[in-house]
Design a protein around this motif. Structure first.
Motif, PDB file in Angstrom:
ATOM      1  N   GLY A  28       0.830  -1.206   0.000  1.00  0.00           N
ATOM      2  CA  GLY A  28       0.000   0.000   0.000  1.00  0.00           C
ATOM      3  C   GLY A  28       0.859   1.247   0.000  1.00  0.00           C
ATOM      4  O   GLY A  28       2.041   1.223  -0.368  1.00  0.00           O
ATOM      5  N   GLU A  29       0.252   2.330   0.469  1.00  0.00           N
ATOM      6  CA  GLU A  29       0.904   3.645   0.385  1.00  0.00           C
ATOM      7  C   GLU A  29       1.614   3.996   1.707  1.00  0.00           C
ATOM      8  O   GLU A  29       2.836   3.991   1.778  1.00  0.00           O
ATOM      9  N   ALA A  30       0.840   4.265   2.714  1.00  0.00           N
ATOM     10  CA  ALA A  30       1.395   4.648   4.016  1.00  0.00           C
ATOM     11  C   ALA A  30       0.313   4.410   5.066  1.00  0.00           C
ATOM     12  O   ALA A  30      -0.878   4.388   4.734  1.00  0.00           O
ATOM     13  N   PRO A  31       0.703   4.250   6.319  1.00  0.00           N
ATOM     14  CA  PRO A  31      -0.318   4.041   7.361  1.00  0.00           C
ATOM     15  C   PRO A  31      -1.245   5.251   7.470  1.00  0.00           C
ATOM     16  O   PRO A  31      -0.822   6.391   7.249  1.00  0.00           O
ATOM     17  N   GLY A  32      -2.506   4.991   7.801  1.00  0.00           N
ATOM     18  CA  GLY A  32      -3.457   6.053   8.119  1.00  0.00           C
ATOM     19  C   GLY A  32      -3.588   6.156   9.635  1.00  0.00           C
ATOM     20  O   GLY A  32      -2.755   5.613  10.376  1.00  0.00           O
ATOM     21  N   GLU A  77      -3.947   2.772  11.549  1.00  0.00           N
ATOM     22  CA  GLU A  77      -2.709   1.989  11.524  1.00  0.00           C
ATOM     23  C   GLU A  77      -1.646   2.617  12.431  1.00  0.00           C
ATOM     24  O   GLU A  77      -0.892   1.916  13.106  1.00  0.00           O
ATOM     25  N   PRO A 125      -0.609  -2.640   9.519  1.00  0.00           N
ATOM     26  CA  PRO A 125      -1.103  -2.047   8.278  1.00  0.00           C
ATOM     27  C   PRO A 125      -2.530  -2.494   7.948  1.00  0.00           C
ATOM     28  O   PRO A 125      -2.942  -3.601   8.315  1.00  0.00           O
ATOM     29  N   PHE A 126      -3.261  -1.647   7.280  1.00  0.00           N
ATOM     30  CA  PHE A 126      -4.601  -1.967   6.757  1.00  0.00           C
ATOM     31  C   PHE A 126      -5.526  -2.580   7.816  1.00  0.00           C
ATOM     32  O   PHE A 126      -6.039  -3.688   7.645  1.00  0.00           O
ATOM     33  N   ASN A 168       3.555  -1.417   3.458  1.00  0.00           N
ATOM     34  CA  ASN A 168       3.411  -0.118   2.814  1.00  0.00           C
ATOM     35  C   ASN A 168       4.753   0.375   2.297  1.00  0.00           C
ATOM     36  O   ASN A 168       5.806   0.014   2.830  1.00  0.00           O
ATOM     37  N   HIS A 222      -6.205   1.462  -5.331  1.00  0.00           N
ATOM     38  CA  HIS A 222      -6.104   1.413  -3.872  1.00  0.00           C
ATOM     39  C   HIS A 222      -7.504   1.218  -3.279  1.00  0.00           C
ATOM     40  O   HIS A 222      -8.432   1.934  -3.663  1.00  0.00           O
TER      41      HIS A 222
HETATM   42  N1  URA Z   1      -3.814   2.737   3.376  1.00  0.00           N
HETATM   43  C1  URA Z   1      -2.563   2.322   3.098  1.00  0.00           C
HETATM   44  O1  URA Z   1      -2.038   2.561   2.016  1.00  0.00           O
HETATM   45  N2  URA Z   1      -1.934   1.618   4.020  1.00  0.00           N
HETATM   46  C2  URA Z   1      -2.459   1.314   5.198  1.00  0.00           C
HETATM   47  O2  URA Z   1      -1.797   0.658   5.974  1.00  0.00           O
HETATM   48  C3  URA Z   1      -3.766   1.759   5.454  1.00  0.00           C
HETATM   49  C4  URA Z   1      -4.435   2.477   4.546  1.00  0.00           C
END
Ligand code: URA
Length: 191
Positions: free
Chosen positions: A44-48, A51, A57-58, A84, A162
């Motif tokens: 994925g991209e980065a923690p929100g 997270e 993650p996710f 991520n 995504h």
């Molecule tokens: N979106 C992401 O790209 N990564 C996460 O861990 C959570 C949401």
């Protein structure tokens, strides 16, 4: 040492070594999570926010949607590994900056090369463009890409939209669900 023990070591040393500026604002580094023997790794991209708070993650709304799509193809979170590009939450969930991606790349590559999955699935353009800067997610989604990289053992890649972007967008959601259903066949094909 087992793969999962080696993975735990990577996740123990990497936050201390990381030069990512986001360490100053995030609560913690969020390492990848899941099966160290997985055939498939999702990036994925980065923690929100969830997270950053939960340390995995996710685990928010996008993660729930991802788990539903996995269940639809007979897979569970425990079967896969998910991580991520950037391991620290960007303030207010803004897009990660190029230097933040650079700072986290070593950690990502160590996870990927230890697991050495058959297939890497990009969730969204940020992770896809980190490996394939010229691809456009609107063209590339759902199409298998084969490429040998000097620093990565895996040779097969599948870009997908995504799940957070597709969650509330009806047409993107349908496309993502349809692309997801190609995963079992793709895994069979690449053997
Ligand atoms: N979106 C992401 O790209 N990564 C996460 O861990 C959570 C949401």
């Amino acid at each position: 040492m087992t793969k999962s023990e080696e993975l735990a070591k990577i996740h123990e040393k990497s936050p201390a070594e990381s030069k990512c500026e986001l360490k100053k604002t995030a609560l913690r580094g969020v390492p990848g999570d899941g099966n160290a023997e997985a055939e498939v790794v999702f990036i994925g991209e980065a923690p929100g926010k969830s997270e950053d708070e939960g340390g995995r993650p996710f685990i928010g709304a996008a993660g729930k949607f991802l788990s539903e799509m996995l269940a639809d193809i007979g897979m569970k979170r425990e079967d896969i590994y998910i991580t991520n590009i950037v391991k620290y939450r960007p303030p207010n969930n803004r897009d990660p900056l190029p230097e933040e991606k650079d700072a986290c790349r070593e950690w990502l590559h160590e996870e990927l090369n230890l697991i050495a999955p058959k297939l890497i699935i990009f969730l969204g353009r940020h992770s896809m463009n980190d490996f394939f800067p010229d691809l456009k997610i609107s063209d590339a989604h759902g199409k298998l890409v084969h490429k040998k990289f000097a620093r990565i053992k895996t040779e097969y890649f599948l870009p997908l939209y995504h799940p957070a972007a597709a969650l509330y967008d009806g047409s993107m959601r349908e496309i993502l669900i349809a692309d997801f259903k190609k995963i079992p066949l793709i895994l069979k094909k690449i053997g």
